[in-house]
Write an enzyme that holds these catalytic residues in place. Structure first.
Site, mmCIF file in Angstrom:
data_model
loop_
_atom_site.group_PDB
_atom_site.id
_atom_site.type_symbol
_atom_site.label_atom_id
_atom_site.label_comp_id
_atom_site.label_asym_id
_atom_site.label_seq_id
_atom_site.Cartn_x
_atom_site.Cartn_y
_atom_site.Cartn_z
ATOM 1 N N ASN A 68 0.803 -1.215 0.000
ATOM 2 C CA ASN A 68 0.000 0.000 0.000
ATOM 3 C C ASN A 68 0.840 1.271 0.000
ATOM 4 O OD1 ASN A 68 -1.944 -1.774 2.416
ATOM 5 N ND2 ASN A 68 -2.161 -1.817 0.213
ATOM 6 N N ARG A 87 -3.560 5.898 8.393
ATOM 7 C CA ARG A 87 -2.439 5.421 7.564
ATOM 8 C C ARG A 87 -1.752 6.549 6.781
ATOM 9 N NH1 ARG A 87 -2.830 -0.172 4.597
ATOM 10 N NH2 ARG A 87 -0.586 0.181 4.815
ATOM 11 N N ARG A 134 -11.359 1.884 -0.741
ATOM 12 C CA ARG A 134 -10.132 2.629 -0.450
ATOM 13 C C ARG A 134 -9.777 3.622 -1.554
ATOM 14 N NH1 ARG A 134 -7.190 0.447 3.762
ATOM 15 N NH2 ARG A 134 -8.625 -0.561 5.210
ATOM 16 N N HIS A 163 -9.324 -4.218 -0.873
ATOM 17 C CA HIS A 163 -8.332 -3.894 -1.906
ATOM 18 C C HIS A 163 -8.399 -4.985 -2.976
ATOM 19 C CE1 HIS A 163 -5.421 -1.506 0.938
ATOM 20 N NE2 HIS A 163 -6.084 -0.658 0.175
ATOM 21 N N ASP A 165 -6.010 -6.508 -4.308
ATOM 22 C CA ASP A 165 -5.029 -7.590 -4.112
ATOM 23 C C ASP A 165 -5.472 -8.605 -3.063
ATOM 24 O OD1 ASP A 165 -4.521 -6.311 -1.707
ATOM 25 O OD2 ASP A 165 -2.357 -6.096 -2.025
ATOM 26 N N ALA A 251 -5.300 -8.138 10.704
ATOM 27 C CA ALA A 251 -5.363 -6.744 10.232
ATOM 28 C C ALA A 251 -5.891 -6.674 8.801
ATOM 29 C CB ALA A 251 -3.978 -6.100 10.298
ATOM 30 N N CYS A 257 0.025 -8.244 0.658
ATOM 31 C CA CYS A 257 -0.044 -6.945 1.340
ATOM 32 C C CYS A 257 1.300 -6.585 1.966
ATOM 33 C CB CYS A 257 -1.108 -6.959 2.433
ATOM 34 S SG CYS A 257 -2.796 -7.069 1.827
#
Lengths: 270, 92
Positions: A68, A87, A134, A163, A165, A251, A257
């Site tokens: 990310n 983040r 996101r 996401h 991915d 998480a 990730c």
């Protein structure tokens, strides 16, 4: 040899809740975190990948999820504009590191949310980008302008797969494994139109984040818990390397990730 | 019927965003007219569509526009100079 960027989990923990997997009541086990991350690092190293490490920063527990950080293509790096304030502090650290390592850093307008390789994966002839939870669809247009490549924007509909991915993984033979239920019908059609021989992952195995895999030619590093998928991939000539990822799943993350390609592609034409 | 004009840009053909936008308008009880469309010629070229949309009520139109914005549509701001001149007041 592929170059990868990882970040040691020194400051990792479940300190806030920004996706359905996270619960502060269900913290990560620190020794397990360390051993599982080391397991990933070792597996990737033995598969002939060169690994760079970005220094972890206190109070940025999710910096461990380097996918990310942004999107690297050739010597260009597009940093993420994180949707969640929790983040946002990661972005300048990643951008500085990339700049120090010779990348041209190209920021998107601050009004556009974009979460890097987490929502942008090259497959077949296009860059597949997820939106809604996101990243914004308008960020995809900006990315296409910068990279001059075909971007297929697909809407994600299941908040567990926030996401792209987490539910879609292009393979080195031009196909991909995916969990169709994470996409709306238009996204499913767009993916089917561009990628042949898709491998459908069952809902049970998708929930183990089995699409969140690192593909290094014929080797696939993925979370354990997907025996059916491993069988299918093996029949297609891939070698699977299942790893324990329980502490990162808390998480909403796993192998992919935790990994960013440097770069993901040398150019859009690869 | 209240109406609005939107612009849609990007890889809206390959991503199926254009049909998705049009289906969304119809599903919400609206209508559309494609005013202009330019299709990218090369693989990396982006496409463009200007679409006039109308809804049965202002509320319906607003909620339709909200959804279309999530799909990347931008409400077109027509410059004042291009707007139709006001009709003369017959009572004047």
């Amino acid at each position: 040899m592929r170059n990868l960027l990882l970040c040691a989990p020194d400051h990792y923990g479940i300190e806030y809740e920004i996706n359905p997997w996270m619960s502060r009541a269900r913290g990560a086990d620190t020794p397990l975190v360390q051993s599982q991350w080391k397991g990933l690092h070792d597996a990737l190293s033995t598969l002939n990948a060169h690994i760079d490490l970005v220094p972890p920063q206190p109070k940025l527990p999710d910096m461990v999820f380097t996918a990310n950080a942004g999107l690297a293509v050739g010597r260009k790096f597009i940093p993420s504009n994180f949707r969640h304030q929790e983040r946002a502090g990661e972005a300048p650290h990643f951008a500085r590191w990339m700049e120090q390592h010779g990348y041209e850093v190209v920021w998107l307008p601050q009004t556009l949310y974009f979460e890097g390789e987490g929502d942008a994966l090259f497959g077949a002839d296009a860059l597949f980008c997820g939106y809604k939870f996101r990243s914004d669809i308008n960020s995809h247009r900006a990315v296409a302008d910068i990279l001059r490549c075909l971007v297929i924007s697909v809407e994600l509909v299941d908040p567990r797969f926030y996401h792209i991915d987490t539910c879609f993984c292009p393979l080195s033979d031009g196909s991909a494994m995916w969990f169709p239920g994470a996409f709306d019908e238009y996204g499913q059609r767009a993916i089917r139109d561009h990628i042949p021989n898709l491998i459908d992952v069952s809902p049970e195995e998708a929930a183990r984040f089995s699409c969140n895999a690192v593909v290094l030619e014929r080797d696939i590093v993925l979370p354990e818990g997907a025996p059916k998928l491993v069988t299918t991939l093996t029949e297609r000539g891939f070698t699977c390397h299942p790893l324990a990822m329980t502490e990162f799943l808390k998480a909403g993350g796993a192998c992919k990730c935790l990994t960013m390609f440097l770069p993901q592609r040398e150019s859009c034409r690869d | 019927m209240p109406s609005e004009t939107i612009d849609l840009r990007g890889h809206i053909i390959d991503s199926l965003t254009l049909p998705k936008v049009l289906d969304s308008i119809l599903t919400e009880g609206g209508n559309f007219k494609i005013v202009e469309i330019k299709i990218g010629q090369k693989r990396a070229d982006q496409s463009y569509a200007r679409i006039e949309i109308s809804g049965p009520t202002h509320e319906k139109l607003d909620s339709m526009v909200l959804r279309l914005r999530e799909l990347g549509a931008e409400v077109t701001k027509i410059p004042d100079a291009q707007a139709s001149p006001p009709r003369p007041d017959p009572a004047a």
